[in-house]
Design an enzyme around this catalytic site. Structure first.
Site, short mmCIF file in Angstrom:
data_model
loop_
_atom_site.label_atom_id
_atom_site.label_comp_id
_atom_site.label_asym_id
_atom_site.label_seq_id
_atom_site.Cartn_x
_atom_site.Cartn_y
_atom_site.Cartn_z
N GLU A 1 0.80 -0.82 -0.01
CA GLU A 1 0.03 -0.41 0.17
C GLU A 1 0.85 0.76 -0.10
OE1 GLU A 1 -3.12 0.07 3.20
OE2 GLU A 1 -3.66 2.42 2.74
N LYS B 1 4.27 0.70 9.99
CA LYS B 1 4.91 1.34 9.23
C LYS B 1 3.86 3.11 9.80
CE LYS B 1 2.98 0.07 5.01
NZ LYS B 1 2.70 0.33 3.87
N ARG C 1 6.02 -12.70 9.63
CA ARG C 1 5.80 -11.62 8.98
C ARG C 1 7.36 -11.52 9.54
NH1 ARG C 1 2.04 -7.38 9.19
NH2 ARG C 1 4.01 -6.06 9.67
P1 ATP Z 1 0.08 -1.41 6.57
O1 ATP Z 1 -1.40 -3.05 6.53
O2 ATP Z 1 -0.51 -1.61 8.42
O3 ATP Z 1 0.12 -0.28 6.49
P2 ATP Z 1 1.99 -2.99 6.41
O4 ATP Z 1 3.32 -3.53 6.40
O5 ATP Z 1 1.43 -4.96 6.26
O6 ATP Z 1 0.86 -2.30 6.31
P3 ATP Z 1 0.96 -3.31 3.28
O7 ATP Z 1 2.21 -2.31 1.93
O8 ATP Z 1 -0.09 -3.48 3.19
O9 ATP Z 1 2.18 -2.61 4.69
O10 ATP Z 1 2.30 -4.63 3.17
C1 ATP Z 1 2.74 -5.17 1.31
C2 ATP Z 1 3.06 -6.81 1.91
O11 ATP Z 1 3.92 -6.90 2.97
C3 ATP Z 1 2.32 -7.57 2.62
O12 ATP Z 1 1.65 -8.56 1.75
C4 ATP Z 1 2.59 -7.87 4.12
O13 ATP Z 1 1.76 -9.72 4.02
C5 ATP Z 1 3.77 -8.01 3.87
N1 ATP Z 1 4.63 -7.42 5.28
C6 ATP Z 1 4.36 -6.60 5.98
N2 ATP Z 1 5.18 -6.31 6.75
C7 ATP Z 1 5.76 -7.45 6.86
C8 ATP Z 1 7.49 -8.40 7.25
N3 ATP Z 1 6.84 -7.72 8.79
N4 ATP Z 1 7.75 -9.81 7.19
C9 ATP Z 1 7.20 -9.57 6.00
N5 ATP Z 1 5.93 -9.50 4.98
C10 ATP Z 1 5.86 -8.41 5.93
#
Ligand code: ATP
Ligand code: MG
Length: 558
Positions: free
Chosen positions: A37, A274, A264
């Site tokens: 995102e 984030k 994760r």
């Molecule tokens: P948010 O959704 O809270 O804004 P997010 O870190 O989940 O934050 P996204 O942009 O939705 O951000 O993440 C993109 C992809 O990265 C998703 O498929 C998520 O599963 C993966 N991802 C996010 N954080 C991690 C992590 N700590 N380790 C591995 N993969 C991650």
């Protein structure tokens, strides 16, 4: 498939992928994606997810998409889109020409929503946000059906169209799927499909004032793009029945993408949310998203990390099905592994103490040969200027030193790296008792630091010639947080109370002249003091180096 893989062991996702290829599922096709995102910069956790999905595509002759999951106009921005592309590129992920956006599917998603309404599987609900929460029940208590649940199809169609046409204000109504208010899975209790948001979208502008939710977008986007394996983190496990439910409503034919979850990445002494990283940036606790102390990919890059190091790290961490916390030492190990092989060595003194070689002629200097990288002969040698007055590290001299102190002390001899043996005869103190100068004599027969007669010295010191040294700034980093899990806080406190206020030290240092031509982001090993990388905010008059990491795991000693 690569032949060496026959002896390799595979993580559980690769095992599934290999089985699917063997079974000719998806006609043997492999297609993955990374769906960020654009509401912040990517971090090391995202790097793990990117390397996993792009790596599977790469290893199994598949394709990899970059898809911006841009369904929330309020928090999204093109600055983030650009930074995300830069980071993926740098990591070596190849999405070819497939830079895709969920927002490009808004029309199709809208049509599918209308289709669901027509099938009696979606309805417009006017409960307030609080009421919706209340009606939803809890994991142990069934929900209650909304009074709007049984509106007829025509009324739903008309209201949904009016929602789309901007007739209603924000938050006045939503479109919900009609599934099961008693489902043990809370996500299945008539989840939200669309909400009203009169907001400017970074890509579609003002074209839409209703936006689909993540759940109503993700699986369908995977389907539109022909994704085979949709890899995401464990928090989406409970969403999977909904992912599949939406696909069941729209899919024609046999093909459908499969969501698989993995743990994760969590790192100790680090926050990875984030939202929290954004706070650190906005409230200026750090210098920006790419502050070298940040766990962002841009921060790591600026600090001196390499894509190869992140690959080594991801490989070591592996792909697990359960959450765990990785020691940040593993990340540091990975960069040392990589930089040890690659980096140019230099001598630089961080805490200077003047050393005068009293038997070396005044005004004279000479050039000595130094090895650029003992791990890689092809990197050759360079010349290092030597003269009567040099700097050594203050810690390398002690007036009263224990027997086991093998560096310089009165009456003892050490080797100056690539130069000569020197013996300490005297030292000078100022009125406060601080040592300001050390006086030595050198043995001209020990040129190159080689023993002339078989006599041995235990210590070898790095040094720089004062007259030839380049003065630069180095930025030394400590951990950004002082507690192992900064997310754990006492009542009334926030994660920011766990910030380490001494995480950045800037100090002058003296480097041998070879460093003059260093380029931004170029990495060096300053002998004995660590790996350093030239910062982007550097100028010809003042070089600024970030210390990537010390040479050994120095944390353990604390
Ligand atoms: P948010 O959704 O809270 O804004 P997010 O870190 O989940 O934050 P996204 O942009 O939705 O951000 O993440 C993109 C992809 O990265 C998703 O498929 C998520 O599963 C993966 N991802 C996010 N954080 C991690 C992590 N700590 N380790 C591995 N993969 C991650
Ligand atoms: Mg997310």
């Amino acid at each position: 498939m690569k032949s060496e893989e026959t002896t390799k062991s595979y993580n559980f996702i690769e095992t599934i992928v290999r089985q699917d290829i063997e079974d000719k599922k998806y006609e043997g096709r492999i297609h993955t994606r990374f769906p960020p995102e654009p509401n912040g910069y990517l971090h090391i956790g995202h790097a793990k997810a990117i390397l996993l999905s792009s790596g599977i595509a790469e290893n199994y002759n598949g394709k990899f998409n970059l898809r911006f999951d841009d369904t929330n106009p309020i928090t999204e921005d093109t600055e983030y889109v650009e930074s995300i592309k830069k980071d993926l590129n740098w990591l070596g992920a190849n999405w070819e020409d497939r830079e895709l956006y969920s927002s490009d599917y808004f029309q199709q998603l809208y049509q599918w929503a209308v289709m669901l309404i027509k099938k009696g599987k979606a309805y417009v609900c006017e409960l307030s946000a609080e009421q919706i929460n209340e009606y939803r029940g809890t994991p142990t208590k069934s929900g209650t059906e909304s009074p709007y649940r049984n509106r007829n199809v025509d009324e739903n169609l008309e209201l949904f169209e009016k929602m789309k046409n901007g007739v209603f204000p924000n938050n006045s109504m939503i479109l919900r799927a009609k599934i099961d208010m008693c489902s043990p899975n809370m996500h299945m209790r008539d989840p939200i499909m669309y909400r009203i948001l009169h907001a400017n979208h970074h890509k579609s502008g003002n074209q839409w004032c209703i936006y689909p939710t993540y759940d109503f977008t993700h699986g369908q986007s995977d389907y539109i793009e022909g994704i085979t394996h949709s890899l995401c983190t464990l928090e989406f496990e409970n969403h999977r029945p909904l992912y599949d439910w939406y696909l069941d409503q729209i899919v024609e034919g046999d093909y459908r993408p499969r969501q698989i979850e993995f743990a994760r990445l969590n790192l100790n002494y680090t926050v990875m949310s984030k939202r929290k990283l954004l706070q650190l940036v906005k409230e200026k606790h750090v210098l920006g998203w790419d502050d070298p102390r940040m766990p962002t990919i841009s921060g790591l890059r600026r600090r001196g990390y390499t894509p190869e190091a992140l690959r080594i790290f991801a490989e070591k961490v592996g792909i697990a099905k359960r959450e765990n916390i990785i020691d940040i030492g593993l990340l540091e190990y990975s960069i040392r592994e990589d930089l040890n092989k690659k980096s140019q060595r230099l001598m630089a003194v961080l805490n200077p103490l003047k050393l005068v070689i009293t038997n070396y002629p005044e005004g004279q200097s000479e050039e000595l040969d130094a090895v650029n990288n003992p791990e890689d002969e092809t990197m050759g040698t360079r010349k290092v200027p030597f003269s009567r007055e040099i700097y050594i590290e203050r810690e390398d001299f002690r007036e009263a030193a224990p027997r086991k102190f093998f560096r310089l002390k009165p009456g003892k001899e050490v080797r100056l790296r690539y130069a000569y043996f020197v013996k300490c005869n005297d030292f000078v103190k100022d009125e406060n008792g601080n040592i300001t100068e050390v006086h030595c004599t050198y043995d001209p027969a020990s040129k190159g630091g080689k023993s002339p007669d078989g006599r041995k010295v235990k210590g070898t010191l790095h040094w720089v010639s004062i007259n030839h040294a380049i003065k630069a700034d180095v930025r030394l980093f400590d951990r950004l947080f002082s507690t192992e899990n900064p997310n754990i806080v006492e009542d009334g406190k926030t994660f920011k109370d766990n910030l380490n206020h001494d995480s950045l030290t800037v100090k002058p240092c003296y480097i041998e002249p070879f460093v003059k031509n260093a380029k931004v982001l170029e990495k060096f090993q300053f002998e004995r003091t660590g790996y350093f990388c030239l910062d982007k905010n550097t100028s010809e008059n003042k070089l600024v180096f970030n210390r990537t990491v010390t040479l050994r795991d120095s944390w353990k000693k604390k």
